[in-house]
Design an enzyme around this catalytic site. Structure first.
Site, short mmCIF file in Angstrom:
data_model
loop_
_atom_site.label_atom_id
_atom_site.label_comp_id
_atom_site.label_asym_id
_atom_site.label_seq_id
_atom_site.Cartn_x
_atom_site.Cartn_y
_atom_site.Cartn_z
N TRP A 45 -6.73 -2.00 -11.09
CA TRP A 45 -7.13 -0.67 -10.63
C TRP A 45 -8.58 -0.37 -10.98
CZ3 TRP A 45 -3.55 -1.44 -7.86
CH2 TRP A 45 -2.23 -1.01 -7.94
N GLU A 153 -1.87 1.23 -1.38
CA GLU A 153 -0.77 1.72 -0.55
C GLU A 153 -1.04 3.04 0.18
OE1 GLU A 153 2.90 -0.46 -2.89
OE2 GLU A 153 2.64 1.68 -3.20
N GLU A 270 1.72 -7.60 -3.36
CA GLU A 270 2.69 -7.09 -4.32
C GLU A 270 4.07 -7.49 -3.82
OE1 GLU A 270 2.93 -3.00 -5.47
OE2 GLU A 270 0.75 -2.72 -5.52
#
Length: 338
Positions: A45, A153, A270
């Site tokens: 992140w 996402e 993912e």
């Protein structure tokens, strides 16, 4: 710095690298645990929005005014992640409320809870561009960065489900065009991806194949300033429980079809299932290798550090787990495939 090739390697996700390790030695151990599987790239992140600063964070908000934290608990901490890593994919904001994300921009600037205004409001878009510019100018000559991701996402709706009701696939596609072009205008060398789940494509018609979340996978992959596509895979979370293993393999191969038609690599960046992990991942990873999908990243890497085990949401794979050995074998198979 020479421009980078498209990804075609084994990966893992470790979003917690700037938050959990207590020391530099811990950070180095986390990367060593990942590297021991043969994984070459880590996704992490590049965001943490706060209104009450504490711990590691990258941007704090006072009303509608953001301040980027370049200190030892901010970007200087991420500098340590970069120094320890070999190759990073960095997501620049989050669809979800974890670590702040899009809703903080919308709430602080507009006083609204409508998630999809993140994609359309000019003042919000400019604030996000300002944030992006600091990150990319700091690292644009850093070869450790493999790729920038627009978001984790992105969808029309976020954690609260509140939206204007007007967001469509065209909304997110236009936003992806705008932001990816902006990144390329600053940094023409590093790769760019959207970071989406791969929703919206031809398949069996079940929920993830539909366009209801505002994603059109083939159209988005075809954007000229997007270099590779991403898909996620969580059958249990998406209501595909009757045959999650078979459904997952079909999800992989249907994304390979788009990979071939658009002629850009696609990675499964993912994937996770809460039970029967070893057998399920064995099937899915075999499908990745045989289908020609460019690569994959498991959610998520785990390590035992001086302050205990890294955070586990039920999906973490630690070096003592049987699946860790499977990942090592898979990395070798991907590299052998070439």
């Amino acid at each position: 710095m020479a421009c980078l090739p498209a990804p075609a390697v084994g990966h893992t996700v470790a979003y917690w690298l700037a938050q959990f390790p207590a020391t530099q030695a811990d950070l180095d151990k986390a990367f060593a645990d990942i590297a021991a599987t043969g994984a070459t790239t880590v996704r992490t992140w590049g965001f943490n929005e706060v209104t009450s600063p504490s711990g590691t964070y990258y941007q704090s908000w006072s009303g509608s005014t953001p301040t980027i934290n370049t200190g030892s608990n901010g970007l200087a901490k991420f500098d340590q992640v970069v120094a320890s890593a070999k190759s990073l994919i960095v997501a620049l904001t989050n669809n979800w409320s974890d670590y702040g994300g899009m809703d903080v921009y919308v709430k602080q600037i507009l006083g609204s809870s409508n998630h999809d205004l993140f994609y359309t409001d000019a003042s919000v878009i400019q604030a996000f561009k300002n944030y992006i510019a600091v990150w990319i100018n700091r690292y644009k000559n850093e070869p450790t960065i493999l790729a920038w991701e627009l978001a984790n996402e992105p969808r029309c709706k976020g954690s609260t489900g509140t939206w204007t009701g007007t967001c469509t696939t065209a909304t997110i596609t236009q936003w992806a065009k705008t932001i990816s072009a902006y990144i390329k205008s600053i940094d023409s060398c590093h790769l760019v991806s959207i970071g989406d789940e791969g929703f919206g494509l031809n398949g069996d018609g079940t929920y993830p194949y539909t366009y209801s979340e505002g994603l059109d996978f083939p159209t988005n992959l075809a954007i000229s300033t997007v270099d590779f596509g991403t898909a996620h895979l969580y059958p249990s979370s998406w209501g595909q429980t009757s045959d999650p293993v078979g459904w997952g393999s079909a999800w992989i191969t249907n994304h390979v079809t788009v990979q071939k038609s658009v002629n850009k690599p696609v990675i499964l960046e993912e994937y996770g299932i809460p039970s029967n992990q070893y057998a399920t991942y064995q099937t899915w990873l075999s499908t990745v290798v045989s289908s020609g999908l460019a690569g994959d990243l498991i959610w998520q890497a785990g390590s035992t550090l001086s302050n205990g085990q890294s955070w586990n949401d039920g999906y973490a794979i630690y070096p003592t787990d049987q699946t860790y050995t499977l990942l090592t074998q898979h990395s070798a198979a991907l590299k052998a495939r070439g």
